[in-house]
Design an enzyme around this catalytic site. Structure first.
Site, PDB file in Angstrom:
ATOM      1  N   HIS A 177     -41.208  95.578  15.121  1.00 58.43           N
ATOM      2  CA  HIS A 177     -42.505  95.195  14.628  1.00 58.43           C
ATOM      3  C   HIS A 177     -42.763  94.036  15.399  1.00 58.43           C
ATOM      4  O   HIS A 177     -43.954  93.663  15.855  1.00 58.43           O
ATOM      5  CB  HIS A 177     -42.804  95.088  12.958  1.00 58.43           C
ATOM      6  N   GLU A 178     -42.196  92.742  15.214  1.00 59.41           N
ATOM      7  CA  GLU A 178     -42.266  91.333  15.981  1.00 59.41           C
ATOM      8  C   GLU A 178     -42.614  91.362  17.363  1.00 59.41           C
ATOM      9  O   GLU A 178     -43.556  90.800  17.806  1.00 59.41           O
ATOM     10  CB  GLU A 178     -41.475  90.336  15.474  1.00 59.41           C
ATOM     11  N   GLU A 185     -51.653  95.293  13.259  1.00 56.77           N
ATOM     12  CA  GLU A 185     -50.584  95.114  12.618  1.00 56.77           C
ATOM     13  C   GLU A 185     -49.845  96.725  12.628  1.00 56.77           C
ATOM     14  O   GLU A 185     -48.579  97.093  12.634  1.00 56.77           O
ATOM     15  CB  GLU A 185     -51.064  95.246  11.148  1.00 56.77           C
ATOM     16  N   HIS A 195     -52.633  93.284   6.746  1.00 56.16           N
ATOM     17  CA  HIS A 195     -51.229  93.977   6.331  1.00 56.16           C
ATOM     18  C   HIS A 195     -51.502  95.035   5.117  1.00 56.16           C
ATOM     19  O   HIS A 195     -50.683  95.613   4.583  1.00 56.16           O
ATOM     20  CB  HIS A 195     -50.179  92.990   5.770  1.00 56.16           C
ATOM     21  N   TYR A 229     -56.897  89.200  15.532  1.00 63.02           N
ATOM     22  CA  TYR A 229     -55.912  89.234  14.181  1.00 63.02           C
ATOM     23  C   TYR A 229     -56.724  89.115  12.954  1.00 63.02           C
ATOM     24  O   TYR A 229     -56.554  88.137  12.275  1.00 63.02           O
ATOM     25  CB  TYR A 229     -54.944  88.338  14.324  1.00 63.02           C
ATOM     26  N   HIS A 249     -45.828  93.144  18.666  1.00 66.95           N
ATOM     27  CA  HIS A 249     -47.054  92.052  18.484  1.00 66.95           C
ATOM     28  C   HIS A 249     -47.239  91.473  19.845  1.00 66.95           C
ATOM     29  O   HIS A 249     -48.062  91.129  20.353  1.00 66.95           O
ATOM     30  CB  HIS A 249     -46.765  90.957  17.580  1.00 66.95           C
ATOM     31  N   ASP A 261     -55.154  87.502   3.631  1.00 70.08           N
ATOM     32  CA  ASP A 261     -54.409  88.085   4.517  1.00 70.08           C
ATOM     33  C   ASP A 261     -55.188  88.393   5.648  1.00 70.08           C
ATOM     34  O   ASP A 261     -55.135  89.540   6.445  1.00 70.08           O
ATOM     35  CB  ASP A 261     -53.777  89.359   4.039  1.00 70.08           C
TER      36      ASP A 261
HETATM   37 ZN    ZN Z   1     -47.002  91.913  11.836  1.00 67.85          ZN
END
Ligand code: ZN
Lengths: 99, 367
Positions: free
Chosen positions: B185-186, B209, B287, B200, B189, B282
């Site tokens: 996931h990271e 996301e 998310h 974002y 990005h 957020d």
């Molecule tokens: Zn993320």
């Protein structure tokens, strides 16, 4: 103080917590006051780097007598004064949760 | 030279210790190295092994070796090798920290360091094997990670240059390197930023996301060789502490059901546009509302069947790379783009395009 963001959003963890500096030892309280003053005096944070994601941001509402100061410190903020304050608040929070 | 699929590739002689370079896309070179005849395998491996030579050349020359498309493809083919660098922040928040494991080094015995190293490797392999992508920027960017960030740090993030992993507090969260899909996931990005720069905030942020969840999950599915109906479709399984009521950070199969815990609260993800959450928290719910495109991908992958990274994943990947994808795109615009991409890749009247349309319809988005 309130922390939000991160790789997931947890409603339970986004709730604000209160740290009363008056409950600290005089030495610790003085140290925290110095850190807060330095963080408030630091140059404003630039926007997060383009493309950064999942970093957390801690929103501080600092009340002292009648004065209220707002401060937001994110994981991607590299200002040393704000980082030092965030690290110290983290230590305080951990100490509070151990009690 | 004829490649493994039977088509002919252009080759040219080079006055160099590597006698022949072939202008082949990375995935074909890789395939040759794995499946070709003995001679094909040798040549492909030699070409892939020119990494250090090309790097030395680059360092010695003020300008890139070649700006021509053919030259660029040659460089890409030659440089498609992993380059991982794992750092240790030693409980502090100064990045990147000290290097503790570099590419090719043996395991250190530090679980977080070795999980990060292996997870980055699995992620690199996935993008290379499945889509012929050479690292985050498709140009061999080194994969940099820091572990043991801060104390009791319950998070992982991408700072636009590297990945950062906390150890967790040991109560609510385990170490964040424990879940391969979170590592993926990271890193994803970085891929999203390189390809589309999805802003974002709000819907484009939730799409950003979702792309990370999609590829994070696909990396895990690819590594475990699970078909769509065999996969758990969870993000961060194993990450929540034993005392937490929950199984993961998110569920792409059933958004909103990953956890329901007195301390963490209840998973707030919607699975349908009727439950879209308008919030300023957020970054505008990036998310939270990512549950909607996550579930659309799950539905599409289930309708197509088989390995989700092969067709559903390729459609999403190619849509992400489409030059018409705007940084502030909405769910609906992205949905239309995936539908068009499915038609372009597999035929406008094909079952894949139909599955994409139906997948989005099931979350309340018409294309
Ligand atoms: Zn993320």
């Amino acid at each position: 103080m309130r922390t939000e963001g991160g790789v997931a959003f947890f409603p339970g963890l986004a709730r604000p917590t209160v740290i009363d500096l008056g409950t600290l030892s005089p030495a610790d309280e003085a140290r925290m006051r110095d850190l807060v003053a330095a963080a408030l005096a630091a140059p404003p944070a630039p926007p997060p780097p383009k493309g950064a994601a999942d970093y957390r941001t801690t929103f501080l509402s600092i009340e002292d007598g009648g004065d209220v100061h707002q401060l937001a410190i994110s994981d991607v903020d590299t200002d040393p004064s704000r980082r030092a304050l965030l690290d110290a608040l983290g230590e305080l929070r951990r100490a509070m949760s151990r009690r | 030279m004829t490649n493994a699929t039977g088509s002919t590739a252009r080759c040219f002689a080079q006055p160099h210790r590597h006698s022949i370079f072939c202008i082949l896309p990375p995935h074909v070179l890789k395939s040759l190295a794995e499946n070709g005849s003995a001679d094909q395998r040798r040549r492909a491996l030699e070409t892939m092994a020119t990494d250090q030579t090309i790097r030395a050349l680059r360092a010695a020359m003020p300008a890139p070796v070649s700006r021509t498309p053919a030259g660029r493809r040659l460089l890409e083919a030659a440089e498609a090798q992993k380059e991982r660098l794992i750092h240790d922040a030693k409980g502090r928040t100064v990045l990147p920290g000290a290097v503790v494991r570099s590419e090719g080094d043996n395991p250190t015995g530090d679980v977080a360091v070795d999980e990060a190293y292996d997870g980055l490797g699995a992620t690199f392999d996935f993008f290379w094997d499945a889509y012929g992508r050479n690292s985050i920027d498709d140009e061999g960017m080194p994969l940099i990670a820091t572990v043991h960030y801060d104390q009791d740090y319950n998070n992982a993030f991408w700072n636009s240059q590297q990945m950062v992993f906390g150890d967790g507090d040991g109560q609510l969260f385990n170490r964040f390197t424990i879940a391969l899909d979170v590592i993926g996931h990271e890193l994803a990005h970085g891929v999203t930023e390189d390809e589309s720069g999805l802003v974002y905030f709000y819907q484009s942020g939730a799409l950003n996301e979702s792309m990370s969840d999609v590829f994070g999950s696909l990396i895990k599915q690819y590594t475990l060789r699970k078909t769509a109906d065999q996969a758990d479709w969870l993000i961060g399984a194993g990450l929540l502490g034993d005392a937490v009521d929950g199984e993961a950070l998110r569920s792409m199969k059933k958004p909103g059901t990953a956890y329901d815990d007195p301390v963490l609260g209840k998973d707030p993800q919607p699975a349908h546009m009727r439950d879209y959450l308008n919030t300023t928290q957020d970054n505008g719910g990036v998310h939270i509302n990512s549950g909607i495109p996550n579930h659309a991908f799950y539905q599409t992958a289930m309708l197509i069947g088989g390995y989700a990274w092969e067709r559903a994943g390729r459609i999403w990947y190619e849509a992400l790379r489409d030059p018409s994808l705007r940084p502030t795109t909405t769910f609906r615009r992205f949905a239309i783009l995936t539908h068009m991409t499915a038609g372009r890749l597999y035929g406008a009247g094909g079952s894949e395009a139909a599955a994409v349309k139906e997948g989005w319809k099931r979350v309340g988005i018409r294309v």
